[in-house]
Design a protein around this motif. Structure first.
Motif, mmCIF file in Angstrom:
data_model
loop_
_atom_site.group_PDB
_atom_site.id
_atom_site.type_symbol
_atom_site.label_atom_id
_atom_site.label_comp_id
_atom_site.label_asym_id
_atom_site.label_seq_id
_atom_site.Cartn_x
_atom_site.Cartn_y
_atom_site.Cartn_z
ATOM 1 N N MET A 1 0.603 -0.986 0.000
ATOM 2 C CA MET A 1 0.000 0.000 0.000
ATOM 3 C C MET A 1 0.762 1.246 0.000
ATOM 4 O O MET A 1 0.625 2.106 0.804
ATOM 5 C CB MET A 1 -1.045 -0.006 0.955
ATOM 6 N N THR A 2 1.644 1.476 -0.894
ATOM 7 C CA THR A 2 2.464 2.653 -1.101
ATOM 8 C C THR A 2 2.017 3.356 -2.351
ATOM 9 O O THR A 2 1.226 2.872 -3.131
ATOM 10 C CB THR A 2 3.933 2.273 -1.246
ATOM 11 N N SER A 3 2.588 4.543 -2.600
ATOM 12 C CA SER A 3 2.211 5.294 -3.780
ATOM 13 C C SER A 3 3.440 5.841 -4.465
ATOM 14 O O SER A 3 4.529 5.821 -3.930
ATOM 15 C CB SER A 3 1.285 6.456 -3.396
ATOM 16 N N VAL A 4 3.201 6.381 -5.646
ATOM 17 C CA VAL A 4 4.273 7.089 -6.310
ATOM 18 C C VAL A 4 4.559 8.332 -5.503
ATOM 19 O O VAL A 4 3.792 8.706 -4.640
ATOM 20 C CB VAL A 4 3.868 7.445 -7.754
ATOM 21 N N PRO A 5 5.677 9.033 -5.726
ATOM 22 C CA PRO A 5 6.048 10.143 -4.881
ATOM 23 C C PRO A 5 4.908 11.124 -4.691
ATOM 24 O O PRO A 5 4.185 11.453 -5.623
ATOM 25 C CB PRO A 5 7.228 10.785 -5.633
ATOM 26 N N GLU A 6 4.774 11.613 -3.426
ATOM 27 C CA GLU A 6 3.652 12.459 -3.074
ATOM 28 C C GLU A 6 3.565 13.667 -3.997
ATOM 29 O O GLU A 6 4.551 14.250 -4.411
ATOM 30 C CB GLU A 6 3.773 12.931 -1.629
ATOM 31 N N GLY A 7 2.309 14.097 -4.251
ATOM 32 C CA GLY A 7 2.094 15.243 -5.101
ATOM 33 C C GLY A 7 1.500 14.822 -6.422
ATOM 34 O O GLY A 7 2.176 14.286 -7.269
ATOM 35 N N ASN A 8 0.195 15.019 -6.563
ATOM 36 C CA ASN A 8 -0.460 14.662 -7.816
ATOM 37 C C ASN A 8 -0.133 15.710 -8.867
ATOM 38 O O ASN A 8 -0.414 16.892 -8.677
ATOM 39 C CB ASN A 8 -1.979 14.611 -7.568
ATOM 40 N N PRO A 9 0.464 15.352 -9.998
ATOM 41 C CA PRO A 9 0.807 16.346 -10.994
ATOM 42 C C PRO A 9 -0.389 17.103 -11.529
ATOM 43 O O PRO A 9 -0.252 18.219 -12.005
ATOM 44 C CB PRO A 9 1.484 15.526 -12.107
ATOM 45 N N LEU A 10 -1.576 16.511 -11.418
ATOM 46 C CA LEU A 10 -2.765 17.192 -11.923
ATOM 47 C C LEU A 10 -3.221 18.293 -10.981
ATOM 48 O O LEU A 10 -4.027 19.139 -11.344
ATOM 49 C CB LEU A 10 -3.900 16.181 -12.120
ATOM 50 N N ASP A 11 -2.726 18.255 -9.709
ATOM 51 C CA ASP A 11 -3.107 19.267 -8.739
ATOM 52 C C ASP A 11 -2.086 20.395 -8.654
ATOM 53 O O ASP A 11 -2.255 21.335 -7.894
ATOM 54 C CB ASP A 11 -3.256 18.636 -7.341
ATOM 55 N N MET A 12 -0.986 20.317 -9.398
ATOM 56 C CA MET A 12 0.107 21.257 -9.256
ATOM 57 C C MET A 12 -0.029 22.424 -10.229
ATOM 58 O O MET A 12 -0.692 22.324 -11.262
ATOM 59 C CB MET A 12 1.440 20.544 -9.527
ATOM 60 N N PRO A 13 0.623 23.552 -9.910
ATOM 61 C CA PRO A 13 0.703 24.626 -10.893
ATOM 62 C C PRO A 13 1.407 24.140 -12.149
ATOM 63 O O PRO A 13 2.182 23.185 -12.115
ATOM 64 C CB PRO A 13 1.532 25.698 -10.167
ATOM 65 N N PHE A 106 9.615 -1.098 -5.452
ATOM 66 C CA PHE A 106 9.964 -0.202 -6.558
ATOM 67 C C PHE A 106 9.815 1.257 -6.139
ATOM 68 O O PHE A 106 10.722 2.081 -6.307
ATOM 69 C CB PHE A 106 9.056 -0.517 -7.748
ATOM 70 N N VAL A 107 8.652 1.596 -5.567
ATOM 71 C CA VAL A 107 8.318 2.991 -5.301
ATOM 72 C C VAL A 107 9.130 3.563 -4.145
ATOM 73 O O VAL A 107 9.550 4.723 -4.190
ATOM 74 C CB VAL A 107 6.804 3.127 -5.042
ATOM 75 N N ILE A 108 9.362 2.767 -3.108
ATOM 76 C CA ILE A 108 10.135 3.279 -1.974
ATOM 77 C C ILE A 108 11.553 3.596 -2.414
ATOM 78 O O ILE A 108 12.125 4.624 -2.024
ATOM 79 C CB ILE A 108 10.131 2.258 -0.825
ATOM 80 N N CYS A 109 12.129 2.746 -3.226
ATOM 81 C CA CYS A 109 13.467 3.021 -3.742
ATOM 82 C C CYS A 109 13.450 4.270 -4.624
ATOM 83 O O CYS A 109 14.333 5.145 -4.516
ATOM 84 C CB CYS A 109 13.990 1.817 -4.517
ATOM 85 N N MET A 110 12.445 4.402 -5.460
ATOM 86 C CA MET A 110 12.347 5.548 -6.353
ATOM 87 C C MET A 110 12.144 6.851 -5.590
ATOM 88 O O MET A 110 12.822 7.856 -5.855
ATOM 89 C CB MET A 110 11.190 5.344 -7.340
ATOM 90 N N SER A 111 11.227 6.843 -4.621
ATOM 91 C CA SER A 111 10.867 8.078 -3.940
ATOM 92 C C SER A 111 11.910 8.537 -2.932
ATOM 93 O O SER A 111 11.896 9.693 -2.513
ATOM 94 C CB SER A 111 9.505 7.917 -3.248
ATOM 95 N N SER A 112 12.821 7.642 -2.512
ATOM 96 C CA SER A 112 13.833 8.018 -1.525
ATOM 97 C C SER A 112 15.197 8.282 -2.144
ATOM 98 O O SER A 112 16.125 8.682 -1.446
ATOM 99 C CB SER A 112 13.962 6.922 -0.460
ATOM 100 N N TRP A 113 15.323 8.084 -3.459
ATOM 101 C CA TRP A 113 16.617 8.266 -4.108
ATOM 102 C C TRP A 113 17.016 9.741 -4.083
ATOM 103 O O TRP A 113 16.251 10.610 -4.499
ATOM 104 C CB TRP A 113 16.575 7.771 -5.542
ATOM 105 N N GLY A 114 18.208 10.012 -3.600
ATOM 106 C CA GLY A 114 18.705 11.384 -3.577
ATOM 107 C C GLY A 114 18.138 12.245 -2.469
ATOM 108 O O GLY A 114 18.336 13.464 -2.461
ATOM 109 N N LYS A 115 17.435 11.637 -1.515
ATOM 110 C CA LYS A 115 16.835 12.394 -0.424
ATOM 111 C C LYS A 115 17.460 11.986 0.902
ATOM 112 O O LYS A 115 17.856 10.838 1.087
ATOM 113 C CB LYS A 115 15.320 12.154 -0.381
ATOM 114 N N PRO A 116 17.531 12.915 1.868
ATOM 115 C CA PRO A 116 18.092 12.575 3.183
ATOM 116 C C PRO A 116 17.157 11.661 3.960
ATOM 117 O O PRO A 116 15.969 11.533 3.638
ATOM 118 C CB PRO A 116 18.230 13.939 3.863
#
Length: 386
Positions: A1-13, A106-116
């Motif tokens: 039950m994980t998701s792609v990185p937070e922040g829906n692109p459709l909701d963004m400026p 897959f997603v946890i590795c993707m969303s945490s890459w390059g982050k502290p």
């Protein structure tokens, strides 16, 4: 039950959405862009819409398993007679959890890459807890309010459930699906060891290999603490999911392919045990061989994601559908059973289940819109100040 990185692109400026959807270069195993002259070879989009679709598929198969295959909440026990068309599929719906774990790796590795590490911690808390707290309270209220249903839970057990650590404390979960959340938490804690030093190809590859070896050695161990930490029954899908992301980021190679195939083969003893347990709860037992086919299909789908074969999927509704999967998973089982138990004498099975699923999807959207997002933002602001 994980998701792609937070922040829906459709909701963004527009500017932020454009930046998010810009393709990133495929990197070599040393972390440098792979180039021919001055041109980057093989770009990958930052948002993988196919993962949202796979998450929805996984959630719906679990829902089908609980509503259409299990016995106990219907007046008659013959699920196959009630759902003659869907029962053969629903009986294997529990394998949606394995697909969830693959996606999670897959997603946890993707969303945490390059982050502290702090960012990794905050993102997981913000993602998991708001909807979970609501689900614990909502499920507790519903099962206590429905006469002749599952019955009220002790207050102290409900409070302990809010920690998400009820399993190691020996406290019964408010809803049985919560066991997967503790598995996710343990994966996060193990992966945090790598994230603490910073993710690189070699470090993540070593993590996959070390966890695989530890899982194989611990599989028949009687040490409950060791098994709780290593998770030899459920580790293989997480490991494969991480390896799939390395394929996605750095391109497939023989080592990563070997890890994926090894994980698929090593996962079969545990899935066989789960199949035996599930078979005891079915009105008509189903054969084991489809389990192997479905597991191979799940790995195959993730392989298509990892190699960019599904990057053509860009349907704008998928991020919204994917956002419903976590609340749906948390809320559907016991609340749905209570509704089915109360209405089954008056409503036929197919329209009843269809209506309950539609209701659960609507409630899931409301939870995402009015609980997950606002409470998640507040949690993030508070935790970012630590």
């Amino acid at each position: 039950m994980t998701s792609v990185p937070e922040g829906n692109p459709l909701d963004m400026p527009d500017q932020a959405r454009t930046a998010l959807l810009q393709p990133e270069p495929v990197l070599t195993s040393t972390g440098t862009p792979q180039r021919t002259g001055s041109v980057v070879e093989g770009s990958r989009p930052s948002r993988i819409y196919a993962l949202d679709g796979l998450r929805l598929l996984a959630a719906l198969t679990v829902v089908m398993f609980h509503y259409m295959a299990l016995t106990g909440r219907w007046p008659e026990t013959d699920s196959r007679a009630r759902f003659p068309v869907t029962y053969p599929v629903a009986a294997y719906g529990w394998l949606g959890v394995q697909l969830f774990f693959l996606i999670s790796g897959f997603v946890i590795c993707m969303s945490s890459w390059g982050k502290p590490l702090q960012s990794f911690f905050v993102s997981r808390v913000v993602r998991l807890y708001p909807a979970y707290w609501f689900a614990v309270i909502a499920t507790t209220v519903v099962v206590a309010a429905v006469p002749g249903g599952l019955g009220a839970r002790p207050v102290e057990d409900v409070v302990t459930n809010l920690t998400m650590f009820q399993e190691p404390m020996g406290v019964q979960s408010v809803d049985s699906v919560y066991w997967t959340l503790f598995a996710e938490l343990r994966f996060y804690l193990l992966f945090a060891v790598v994230a603490w030093r910073g993710l690189t190809y070699r470090r993540v590859l070593f993590f996959c290999c070390a966890w695989a070896v530890a899982s194989a050695l611990a599989y028949q161990s009687d040490d409950s603490t060791l098994r709780m930490i290593i998770m030899p029954d459920n580790s293989w899908c997480f490991i494969a999911g991480v390896a799939f992301y390395l394929m996605y980021r750095f391109r497939p190679n023989l080592m990563l392919t070997g890890i994926v195939l090894f994980s698929l083969a090593a996962s079969l003893p545990a899935t066989h045990s789960t199949w035996e347990h599930a078979r005891e709860r079915l009105s008509h037992p189903m054969p084991y061989w489809p389990v192997m086919v479905i597991m191979a299909a799940c790995f195959g789908l993730m392989g298509l994601v990892a190699t960019g074969k599904l990057s053509w999927i860009q349907w704008r509704w998928l991020p919204y559908a994917g956002a419903l999967t976590y609340p749906l998973y948390l809320l559907h089982e016991y609340i749905g059973w209570e509704i089915i138990g109360a209405l089954s004498p008056q409503v036929k099975p197919v329209p009843l289940v269809s209506g309950v699923i539609a209701l659960m999807l609507l409630v899931s959207w409301l939870v995402h819109r009015y609980v997950e997002r606002p409470l998640g933002r507040r949690l993030k602001r508070g935790l970012d100040k630590l």
